[in-house]
Scaffold this motif. Structure first.
Motif, PDB file in Angstrom:
ATOM      1  N   SER A  30       1.956  37.041  12.790  1.00  0.00           N
ATOM      2  CA  SER A  30       2.967  36.136  13.326  1.00  0.00           C
ATOM      3  C   SER A  30       2.796  34.709  12.828  1.00  0.00           C
ATOM      4  O   SER A  30       3.536  33.833  13.225  1.00  0.00           O
ATOM      5  N   SER A  31       1.805  34.441  11.967  1.00  0.00           N
ATOM      6  CA  SER A  31       1.553  33.080  11.507  1.00  0.00           C
ATOM      7  C   SER A  31       2.497  32.708  10.378  1.00  0.00           C
ATOM      8  O   SER A  31       3.179  33.546   9.797  1.00  0.00           O
ATOM      9  N   GLY A  32       2.538  31.417  10.034  1.00  0.00           N
ATOM     10  CA  GLY A  32       3.307  30.955   8.890  1.00  0.00           C
ATOM     11  C   GLY A  32       4.802  31.045   9.104  1.00  0.00           C
ATOM     12  O   GLY A  32       5.319  30.654  10.147  1.00  0.00           O
ATOM     13  N   ASN A  33       5.507  31.592   8.115  1.00  0.00           N
ATOM     14  CA  ASN A  33       6.962  31.632   8.159  1.00  0.00           C
ATOM     15  C   ASN A  33       7.515  32.829   8.930  1.00  0.00           C
ATOM     16  O   ASN A  33       8.727  32.993   9.025  1.00  0.00           O
ATOM     17  N   GLY A  34       6.656  33.683   9.453  1.00  0.00           N
ATOM     18  CA  GLY A  34       7.085  34.795  10.275  1.00  0.00           C
ATOM     19  C   GLY A  34       7.540  36.017   9.521  1.00  0.00           C
ATOM     20  O   GLY A  34       7.853  37.049  10.130  1.00  0.00           O
ATOM     21  N   VAL A  35       7.550  35.953   8.195  1.00  0.00           N
ATOM     22  CA  VAL A  35       8.059  37.085   7.431  1.00  0.00           C
ATOM     23  C   VAL A  35       7.165  38.320   7.559  1.00  0.00           C
ATOM     24  O   VAL A  35       7.646  39.456   7.480  1.00  0.00           O
ATOM     25  N   ALA A  36       5.877  38.103   7.798  1.00  0.00           N
ATOM     26  CA  ALA A  36       4.945  39.230   7.858  1.00  0.00           C
ATOM     27  C   ALA A  36       5.188  40.135   9.051  1.00  0.00           C
ATOM     28  O   ALA A  36       4.763  41.292   9.055  1.00  0.00           O
ATOM     29  N   SER A  37       5.862  39.629  10.067  1.00  0.00           N
ATOM     30  CA  SER A  37       6.125  40.443  11.254  1.00  0.00           C
ATOM     31  C   SER A  37       7.391  41.273  11.113  1.00  0.00           C
ATOM     32  O   SER A  37       7.712  42.064  11.993  1.00  0.00           O
ATOM     33  N   LYS A  38       8.104  41.116  10.007  1.00  0.00           N
ATOM     34  CA  LYS A  38       9.374  41.817   9.825  1.00  0.00           C
ATOM     35  C   LYS A  38       9.163  43.166   9.148  1.00  0.00           C
ATOM     36  O   LYS A  38       8.085  43.501   8.668  1.00  0.00           O
ATOM     37  N   SER A  39      10.230  43.948   9.116  1.00  0.00           N
ATOM     38  CA  SER A  39      10.164  45.260   8.497  1.00  0.00           C
ATOM     39  C   SER A  39      10.070  45.115   6.982  1.00  0.00           C
ATOM     40  O   SER A  39      10.408  44.060   6.428  1.00  0.00           O
ATOM     41  N   PRO A  40       9.625  46.159   6.274  1.00  0.00           N
ATOM     42  CA  PRO A  40       9.518  46.074   4.819  1.00  0.00           C
ATOM     43  C   PRO A  40      10.831  45.666   4.142  1.00  0.00           C
ATOM     44  O   PRO A  40      10.840  44.816   3.256  1.00  0.00           O
TER      45      PRO A  40
ATOM     46  N   SER B  35      11.617  54.126  -1.090  1.00  0.00           N
ATOM     47  CA  SER B  35      11.136  53.995   0.278  1.00  0.00           C
ATOM     48  C   SER B  35      10.025  52.946   0.347  1.00  0.00           C
ATOM     49  O   SER B  35       9.142  52.905  -0.513  1.00  0.00           O
ATOM     50  N   LEU B  36      10.057  52.092   1.387  1.00  0.00           N
ATOM     51  CA  LEU B  36       9.134  50.964   1.490  1.00  0.00           C
ATOM     52  C   LEU B  36       8.179  51.109   2.669  1.00  0.00           C
ATOM     53  O   LEU B  36       8.522  51.701   3.694  1.00  0.00           O
ATOM     54  N   SER B  37       6.975  50.546   2.520  1.00  0.00           N
ATOM     55  CA  SER B  37       6.030  50.485   3.634  1.00  0.00           C
ATOM     56  C   SER B  37       5.197  49.219   3.521  1.00  0.00           C
ATOM     57  O   SER B  37       4.977  48.705   2.433  1.00  0.00           O
ATOM     58  N   LYS B  38       4.738  48.719   4.674  1.00  0.00           N
ATOM     59  CA  LYS B  38       3.890  47.521   4.692  1.00  0.00           C
ATOM     60  C   LYS B  38       2.425  47.903   4.618  1.00  0.00           C
ATOM     61  O   LYS B  38       2.003  48.956   5.074  1.00  0.00           O
ATOM     62  N   GLY B  39       1.639  46.988   4.063  1.00  0.00           N
ATOM     63  CA  GLY B  39       0.197  47.154   4.015  1.00  0.00           C
ATOM     64  C   GLY B  39      -0.497  45.997   4.715  1.00  0.00           C
ATOM     65  O   GLY B  39       0.039  45.424   5.648  1.00  0.00           O
ATOM     66  N   ALA B  40      -1.666  45.598   4.228  1.00  0.00           N
ATOM     67  CA  ALA B  40      -2.458  44.546   4.871  1.00  0.00           C
ATOM     68  C   ALA B  40      -2.173  43.189   4.238  1.00  0.00           C
ATOM     69  O   ALA B  40      -1.756  43.098   3.091  1.00  0.00           O
TER      70      ALA B  40
ATOM     71  N   ASP C 178       6.385  50.086  -2.651  1.00  0.00           N
ATOM     72  CA  ASP C 178       7.427  51.057  -2.964  1.00  0.00           C
ATOM     73  C   ASP C 178       6.761  52.428  -3.027  1.00  0.00           C
ATOM     74  O   ASP C 178       6.127  52.785  -4.015  1.00  0.00           O
ATOM     75  N   VAL C 179       6.890  53.186  -1.947  1.00  0.00           N
ATOM     76  CA  VAL C 179       6.229  54.481  -1.848  1.00  0.00           C
ATOM     77  C   VAL C 179       6.797  55.466  -2.857  1.00  0.00           C
ATOM     78  O   VAL C 179       6.080  56.325  -3.392  1.00  0.00           O
ATOM     79  N   THR C 180       8.077  55.333  -3.152  1.00  0.00           N
ATOM     80  CA  THR C 180       8.755  56.279  -4.046  1.00  0.00           C
ATOM     81  C   THR C 180       8.345  56.068  -5.493  1.00  0.00           C
ATOM     82  O   THR C 180       8.006  57.017  -6.209  1.00  0.00           O
ATOM     83  N   ARG C 181       8.356  54.820  -5.948  1.00  0.00           N
ATOM     84  CA  ARG C 181       8.137  54.522  -7.357  1.00  0.00           C
ATOM     85  C   ARG C 181       6.760  53.941  -7.647  1.00  0.00           C
ATOM     86  O   ARG C 181       6.352  53.843  -8.793  1.00  0.00           O
ATOM     87  N   GLY C 182       6.062  53.536  -6.598  1.00  0.00           N
ATOM     88  CA  GLY C 182       4.772  52.887  -6.810  1.00  0.00           C
ATOM     89  C   GLY C 182       4.978  51.411  -7.091  1.00  0.00           C
ATOM     90  O   GLY C 182       6.029  50.985  -7.571  1.00  0.00           O
ATOM     91  N   GLY C 183       3.980  50.625  -6.817  1.00  0.00           N
ATOM     92  CA  GLY C 183       4.064  49.197  -7.072  1.00  0.00           C
ATOM     93  C   GLY C 183       4.092  48.399  -5.793  1.00  0.00           C
ATOM     94  O   GLY C 183       4.452  48.902  -4.718  1.00  0.00           O
ATOM     95  N   THR C 184       3.690  47.137  -5.882  1.00  0.00           N
ATOM     96  CA  THR C 184       3.577  46.284  -4.717  1.00  0.00           C
ATOM     97  C   THR C 184       4.142  44.901  -5.005  1.00  0.00           C
ATOM     98  O   THR C 184       3.791  44.281  -6.006  1.00  0.00           O
TER      99      THR C 184
END
Length: 258
Positions: free
Chosen positions: A53-63, A182-187, A201-207
């Protein structure tokens, strides 16, 4: 792909600058387009991150929301520095470019050590190859004629039109952030000293790593494996000047005999 010919690479040792530059233009065209495609393919990723929840708040949002926020921030930027390398079909492509929104860009690209400078401004693309670059593509005699010279061609049509995908800030970043599976969040991570969140990107790979302080700019795109690489985005909104090189050799005029 630059340097990727059928069988052995053709050579050309004509002492006429018109014929030499025309030959260079013809053989570069089928090699430049795959290079651009390789860069865009690496761009079509998404990155890793976790909730915070720190900073600009983007980290708390969905992928998908993180990617959308990054795209909005990037679209509103006036400039960025893009650098990194990509491995494709056994070749390493490197780029180091300053991009200026609505104007173009300048910098250097290379493949397996064969490098050329690139400027895209005022509706024209300019390239200046290293001695090894000209020698590899045009042969020894033509390389002597072209050494130290800038070559000029239209930015939107003809041999070098595909390079516009690399120097158009909006087009490059839209390609980077719009095509994914398909997208997913990490650390949370730290990229170039900046706190970041990513979406994988779970489908194609890459971050894709996105800044979690200040505006949520894209900071880095990575992909592992044989077709992987890393591209970083730095100096967002920094002052950038793009100027057309003086005394460039106009390929169109040369080939028409003017």
């Amino acid at each position: 792909m630059i340097g990727a010919g059928r069988g052995r690479l053709e050579r050309y040792d004509d002492t006429s600058p018109i014929r030499a530059s025309g030959y260079l233009r013809r053989i570069m065209r089928p090699r430049i387009a795959p290079l651009v495609c390789s860069l865009i393919a690496l761009a079509a990723l998404a990155g890793c991150g976790d909730s915070s929840s720190s900073g600009n708040g983007v980290a708390s949002k969905s992928p998908s929301e993180i990617v959308s926020e990054a795209k909005t921030a990037a679209d509103g930027a006036s400039s960025v520095h893009v650098s990194g390398s990509i491995v494709n079909a056994g070749s390493t492509i490197a780029l180091d470019m300053d991009l200026l929104k609505g104007t173009g860009g300048s910098g250097r690209l290379s493949q397996n050590g064969l490098s050329f400078e690139l400027v895209d401004v005022g509706g024209s693309v300019y390239i200046k190859g290293s001695p090894e670059f000209y020698r590899h593509f045009a042969g020894g005699a033509a390389a002597q004629l072209l050494q130290g010279k800038w070559l000029k061609a239209p930015a939107n049509t003809g041999s070098f039109a595909s390079l516009g995908s690399l120097t158009d800030l909006r087009k490059l970043l839209d390609s980077t952030l719009s095509s994914h599976g398909s997208l997913s969040k990490g650390a949370p991570s730290t990229i170039e000293g900046q706190e970041a969140i990513g979406v994988k990107d779970v489908t194609r790979g890459g971050t894709l790593y996105v800044a979690t302080n200040g505006k949520p700019f894209p900071l880095e795109i990575t992909k592992g494996g044989s077709g992987g690489g890393k591209v970083t985005f730095t100096n967002w909104n920094a002052p950038v000047t793009v100027k057309a090189p003086a005394k460039a050799v106009d390929l169109g005029q040369l080939e028409s005999g003017h």
